[in-house]
Scaffold this motif. Structure first.
Motif, mmCIF file in Angstrom:
data_model
loop_
_atom_site.group_PDB
_atom_site.id
_atom_site.type_symbol
_atom_site.label_atom_id
_atom_site.label_comp_id
_atom_site.label_asym_id
_atom_site.label_seq_id
_atom_site.Cartn_x
_atom_site.Cartn_y
_atom_site.Cartn_z
ATOM 1 N N UNK A 281 11.115 -14.014 6.143
ATOM 2 C CA UNK A 281 11.860 -12.775 5.948
ATOM 3 C C UNK A 281 11.474 -12.204 4.594
ATOM 4 N N UNK A 282 11.126 -10.924 4.554
ATOM 5 C CA UNK A 282 10.739 -10.256 3.322
ATOM 6 C C UNK A 282 11.858 -9.326 2.855
ATOM 7 N N UNK A 283 12.188 -9.399 1.578
ATOM 8 C CA UNK A 283 13.079 -8.417 0.960
ATOM 9 C C UNK A 283 12.223 -7.535 0.072
ATOM 10 N N UNK A 284 12.099 -6.267 0.457
ATOM 11 C CA UNK A 284 11.259 -5.314 -0.260
ATOM 12 C C UNK A 284 12.126 -4.256 -0.931
ATOM 13 N N UNK A 285 11.606 -3.668 -1.992
ATOM 14 C CA UNK A 285 12.353 -2.634 -2.720
ATOM 15 C C UNK A 285 11.442 -1.448 -2.995
ATOM 16 N N UNK A 286 12.008 -0.265 -2.888
ATOM 17 C CA UNK A 286 11.269 0.961 -3.245
ATOM 18 C C UNK A 286 11.620 1.318 -4.670
ATOM 19 N N UNK A 287 10.609 1.522 -5.486
ATOM 20 C CA UNK A 287 10.845 1.832 -6.889
ATOM 21 C C UNK A 287 11.612 3.149 -7.024
ATOM 22 N N UNK A 288 12.492 3.190 -7.999
ATOM 23 C CA UNK A 288 13.274 4.383 -8.226
ATOM 24 C C UNK A 288 12.487 5.424 -9.012
ATOM 25 N N UNK B 190 0.825 -1.212 0.000
ATOM 26 C CA UNK B 190 0.000 0.000 0.000
ATOM 27 C C UNK B 190 0.854 1.255 0.000
ATOM 28 N N UNK B 191 2.095 1.126 0.473
ATOM 29 C CA UNK B 191 3.008 2.267 0.519
ATOM 30 C C UNK B 191 3.948 2.301 -0.688
ATOM 31 N N UNK B 192 3.688 1.455 -1.672
ATOM 32 C CA UNK B 192 4.464 1.488 -2.896
ATOM 33 C C UNK B 192 5.697 0.604 -2.911
ATOM 34 N N UNK B 193 5.909 -0.214 -1.889
ATOM 35 C CA UNK B 193 7.056 -1.114 -1.876
ATOM 36 C C UNK B 193 6.699 -2.423 -2.580
ATOM 37 N N UNK B 194 7.689 -3.020 -3.225
ATOM 38 C CA UNK B 194 7.449 -4.248 -3.967
ATOM 39 C C UNK B 194 8.267 -5.387 -3.371
ATOM 40 N N UNK B 195 7.723 -6.596 -3.452
ATOM 41 C CA UNK B 195 8.400 -7.770 -2.912
ATOM 42 C C UNK B 195 9.406 -8.303 -3.919
ATOM 43 N N UNK B 196 10.652 -8.482 -3.465
ATOM 44 C CA UNK B 196 11.685 -9.111 -4.288
ATOM 45 C C UNK B 196 11.863 -10.579 -3.950
ATOM 46 N N UNK B 197 11.932 -10.891 -2.668
ATOM 47 C CA UNK B 197 12.107 -12.284 -2.241
ATOM 48 C C UNK B 197 11.380 -12.510 -0.932
ATOM 49 N N UNK B 198 10.879 -13.719 -0.761
ATOM 50 C CA UNK B 198 10.345 -14.163 0.517
ATOM 51 C C UNK B 198 11.141 -15.398 0.919
ATOM 52 N N UNK B 199 11.854 -15.296 2.035
ATOM 53 C CA UNK B 199 12.674 -16.401 2.527
ATOM 54 C C UNK B 199 11.967 -17.073 3.692
#
Length: 301
Positions: free
Chosen positions: A294-301, A278-287
């Motif tokens: 563990x979530x690896x999230x990324x903020x779009x450039x 909802x805040x614009x972050x995207x999921x890269x990996x779920x471990x």
């Protein structure tokens, strides 16, 4: 969750304290037991992961007044009048048995976690983090810690420059990032005990010049606001606090910045992910490490 230690030597008589509370009340009651217990651990108390049992081991009769005061504060702030249970614990050989149960923990491809009770030269092929034995018992084997260290290995190639460990606890993630990336790390925790422990561990591991350990209230901490935005943020906390902090994380994360979130059960991963999407972050990996995610999230450039 990871057991912690306050580093006292045990007496001839020990007792185990336990208290069961809802997930949202865990941090305050954990802090109450940590005031007096040599080790503190958190365990699932029901199949729905709604209630958690906090256990601590202490010298029988040690700091009873301080314990009662700490529990009174936790009950007042939460409105939860949970009962404290006590059970005698065999003291003879307790420390030795505990040491034998926790050898060096190798995590991912690069890291090793060693308790101070271990002797001999560390493995030169790994980045070794040495912790007080009680802290090491929980950190190296705990799914949240292992997941964060694996995630750090996966994103290290981005060479983040501005790094924050939010809710640093013993400082293990901040130290791991400092050892791997050779960058200064801001480590913040709401518990004064954790800040003192993180500072001591940083000195023990020769990272005192890279770790800036601060006491503060999350994203409201003055130093956190001053140093934002961040290229990499660790937040190994609990699922509901992570959801509440999603907007602040997104605002303080640099474009293309990475967030590593943990402290959540695998069954809670979608709830945390939705809050951050909802805040614009995207999921890269779920471990996944056992029951923990563990979530690896990324903020779009």
């Amino acid at each position: 969750m990871a057991p912690r230690s306050i580093g006292r030597r045990h007496a001839s008589a020990l007792e185990t304290l336990s208290i069961t509370v809802e997930e949202e009340y865990v941090p305050l009651f954990e802090q109450a037991l940590m005031c007096v217990c040599e080790t503190v651990g958190i365990f699932e108390a029901d199949d729905e992961q709604k209630y958690w049992r906090i256990e601590g081991v202490k010298d029988t009769g040690y700091k009873e007044d301080e314990l009662e005061s700490a529990l009174a504060v936790a009950r007042l702030l939460t409105g939860c009048d949970a009962e404290l249970l006590r059970e005698a614990t065999e003291a003879e050989g307790w420390l030795a048995r505990t040491y034998e149960s926790f050898p060096q923990q190798n995590v991912g491809k690069r890291f090793a976690i060693r308790g101070t009770h271990l002797h001999g030269a560390p493995d030169q092929s790994r980045l070794t983090i040495t912790l007080d034995a009680g802290i090491a018992f929980g950190s190296g084997e705990h799914g949240s810690t292992r997941g964060c260290l694996r995630a750090l290995e996966m994103v290290a190639y981005r060479k983040p420059r501005h790094i924050l460990d939010m809710g640093c606890g013993s400082g293990i993630l901040a130290m791991a990032a400092a050892k791997l990336l050779h960058r200064p790390i801001l480590a913040v925790d709401i518990e004064p005990w954790s800040v003192r422990t993180a500072k001591a561990n940083a000195r023990l591991n020769g990272q005192g010049n890279l770790l800036d350990c601060r006491f503060g209230n999350g994203w409201n901490t003055n130093q956190v606001r001053i140093k934002a935005p961040y290229d990499l943020v660790f937040a190994n906390i609990l699922a509901r606090p992570l959801c509440r902090m999603a907007q602040s994380l997104a605002l303080n994360l640099a474009p293309n910045g990475t967030a590593i979130l943990a402290g959540l059960l695998y069954t809670q991963a979608n709830m945390v992910l939705v809050a951050h999407r909802r805040q614009g972050l995207v999921l890269e990996r779920l471990l996944r490490e056992g029951d923990w995610a563990t979530l690896i999230l990324r903020k779009r450039g």
